[in-house]
Design a protein around this motif. Structure first.
Motif, short mmCIF file in Angstrom:
data_model
loop_
_atom_site.label_atom_id
_atom_site.label_comp_id
_atom_site.label_asym_id
_atom_site.label_seq_id
_atom_site.Cartn_x
_atom_site.Cartn_y
_atom_site.Cartn_z
N GLY A 189 47.11 3.60 35.16
CA GLY A 189 46.14 4.50 35.77
C GLY A 189 45.81 5.74 34.97
O GLY A 189 44.85 6.45 35.27
N ASP B 280 44.19 -3.53 40.47
CA ASP B 280 44.37 -3.10 41.86
C ASP B 280 45.63 -2.26 42.02
O ASP B 280 45.65 -1.32 42.81
N THR C 84 45.25 1.56 41.51
CA THR C 84 44.64 2.41 42.54
C THR C 84 45.68 3.16 43.35
O THR C 84 45.34 4.10 44.08
N PHE D 220 44.71 7.90 39.33
CA PHE D 220 43.47 7.24 39.76
C PHE D 220 42.74 8.10 40.79
O PHE D 220 41.54 8.37 40.68
N ASN D 221 43.47 8.54 41.78
CA ASN D 221 42.84 9.33 42.85
C ASN D 221 42.39 10.70 42.36
O ASN D 221 41.34 11.21 42.77
N VAL E 71 37.60 -1.51 38.81
CA VAL E 71 38.90 -1.99 39.30
C VAL E 71 38.88 -3.52 39.34
O VAL E 71 38.12 -4.11 40.11
N ASN F 142 40.46 -6.30 40.74
CA ASN F 142 41.39 -6.67 41.80
C ASN F 142 41.81 -8.12 41.58
O ASN F 142 41.16 -9.04 42.05
N PRO G 130 39.61 -1.67 47.57
CA PRO G 130 39.32 -0.64 46.56
C PRO G 130 37.89 -0.12 46.57
O PRO G 130 37.67 1.09 46.42
N ARG H 152 37.16 2.77 48.78
CA ARG H 152 37.76 4.07 48.46
C ARG H 152 36.70 5.09 48.09
O ARG H 152 36.85 6.29 48.33
N LEU I 296 32.16 3.25 41.83
CA LEU I 296 33.38 2.47 41.78
C LEU I 296 33.04 1.00 42.01
O LEU I 296 32.45 0.65 43.04
N GLU J 129 34.62 -2.80 42.37
CA GLU J 129 35.79 -3.65 42.54
C GLU J 129 35.39 -5.07 42.14
O GLU J 129 34.57 -5.71 42.82
#
Length: 392
Positions: free
Chosen positions: A160, A196, A199, A204-205, A222, A224, A241, A244, A282, A284
């Motif tokens: 990340g 995944d 995350t 990441f956040n 991302v 996944n 994801p 998010r 973002l 996924e």
């Protein structure tokens, strides 16, 4: 141990395994090619992305399939070299080729990619020679390539961490004025790739926070693949994801990561948005890791073979191959020629790997810091003196 016993031994103790089909990406997933290689009728979700395929002609689609085949062969060769003792480790991308080739081909030369350590397909699309990937996993260099030559950053092992790097670079692009100029050769976007499992990391956040409040020209991608080493999705998050992004104030989209055309179109749309100064997205990519996490992993310890078999039926390379064969865009002679090219590529990178020179011991002390550092210099001198003691 049977598959049933493995499933029982690894199932979460606090709740039952999910009853839904984990191969079903749901109605929000953008998809153009079904698992059998047939075109999918546009939906309300996928229709807005169709225009991004308008200029993808037969030659471009042949190029995508060629990329898929060659990238898979590079990956297979990396796996074999590790098993034969030529590499210390190899993280396979088996099953994720379409997600990576689609994203990589959507990028312009000036766009900058920040990978994790599995993005061999993106590296290929950005022009990084496969031999350079092997050098790091053989332990003979400091990463294997000059990231500024191809706008492809060095692999990031810390999970990340690259997401923050990507946002920081994107904010720099803003400060340089290389966004929303209207010049297609100047306007720049950044892509940051993770899985995944990434995350769940604080980096990441935090990256999503910085990207949102600064409206940075970055696309979070991302992949996944349903397994963060041995942890399934249900042990990682309760919200998918792509959703998010809602909490951070920018768009999120789920795409079929085994569909190279959909992956390309969705990524291209997000990159165009970033270059135009409209901020982050973002993505996924809903896909599956058909191999082990790395060559040090044994996935039979935590997942059942029946699950892998279901996903094999959705193989991204076979899907594109079936579509182009049915449409008459490629034929068996073309496929034979590409597989011969893959054989030659494998021979080339194998020879390059086996003949890579070992670095001098002193090189481990170089490039630790940008400038000279007294502690590193002292340790380098001590090590050199130690080595010199063996000369006689």
């Amino acid at each position: 141990m049977s598959d049933e016993e493995v499933a029982r031994s690894t199932a979460p103790s606090t709740h039952e395994p999910p009853e839904r089909d984990i191969t079903d990406g749901g109605p929000d997933m953008v998809q153009f090619l079904a698992a059998d290689g047939t075109r999918v009728e546009p939906t309300e979700v996928s229709a807005p992305y169709l225009s991004f395929l308008d200029d993808v002609d037969d030659e471009a689609m042949r190029g995508m399939l060629r990329d898929l085949i060659l990238v898979r062969r590079v990956d297979a060769e990396g796996f074999a070299l590790q098993r034969q003792g030529e590499l210390g480790l190899w993280p396979s991308l088996l099953g994720q080729e379409a997600a990576q080739v689609g994203a990589g081909r959507a990028m312009r030369p000036q766009d900058y990619a920040f990978p994790g350590y599995r993005e061999h397909g993106v590296a290929w699309c950005k022009g990084v020679p496969p031999e350079n990937l092997l050098g790091m996993f053989r332990g003979v260099n400091h990463g294997g390539w000059d990231s500024n030559e191809n706008n492809f950053h060095l692999y990031t092992i810390v999970i990340g961490n690259q997401m923050l790097h990507g946002v920081g670079y994107a904010m720099g692009v803003q400060l340089d004025g290389d966004v929303a100029t209207g010049d297609p050769e100047r306007d720049t976007a950044v892509m940051a790739f993770t899985g995944d499992g990434g995350t769940a990391q604080g980096d990441f956040n935090e990256a999503l926070v910085f990207a949102s409040v600064s409206n940075a020209p970055v696309v979070f991608y991302v992949q996944n693949n349903h397994w963060a080493i041995s942890e399934p999705n249900e042990r990682q998050f309760r919200v998918p994801p792509y959703r998010r992004a809602d909490g951070f104030g920018f768009p999120g989209v789920r795409v079929d990561g085994n569909d190279v055309l959909a992956s390309y179109a969705v990524t291209r749309a997000a990159l165009d948005r970033a270059r135009a100064g409209e901020g982050p997205t973002l993505i996924e990519a809903f896909t599956y890791r058909m191999g082990a996490h790395t060559t040090s992993d044994d996935p039979t310890k935590y997942r059942i073979s029946a699950e892998v078999d279901v996903w094999k039926a959705k193989d991204p390379v076979d899907r594109m191959k079936k579509y182009l064969l049915t449409e008459g865009i490629v034929d068996e002679d073309w496929l034979t020629a590409v597989h011969e090219e893959a054989d030659e590529l494998a021979r080339r990178i194998r020879h390059a790997c086996q003949t890579m020179p070992d670095p001098g011991h002193e090189e481990m002390f170089q490039h630790v810091y940008a400038d000279a550092h007294p502690l590193v210099e002292r340790e380098a001198a001590e090590f050199a003196a130690y080595q010199a003691g063996f000369e006689d």
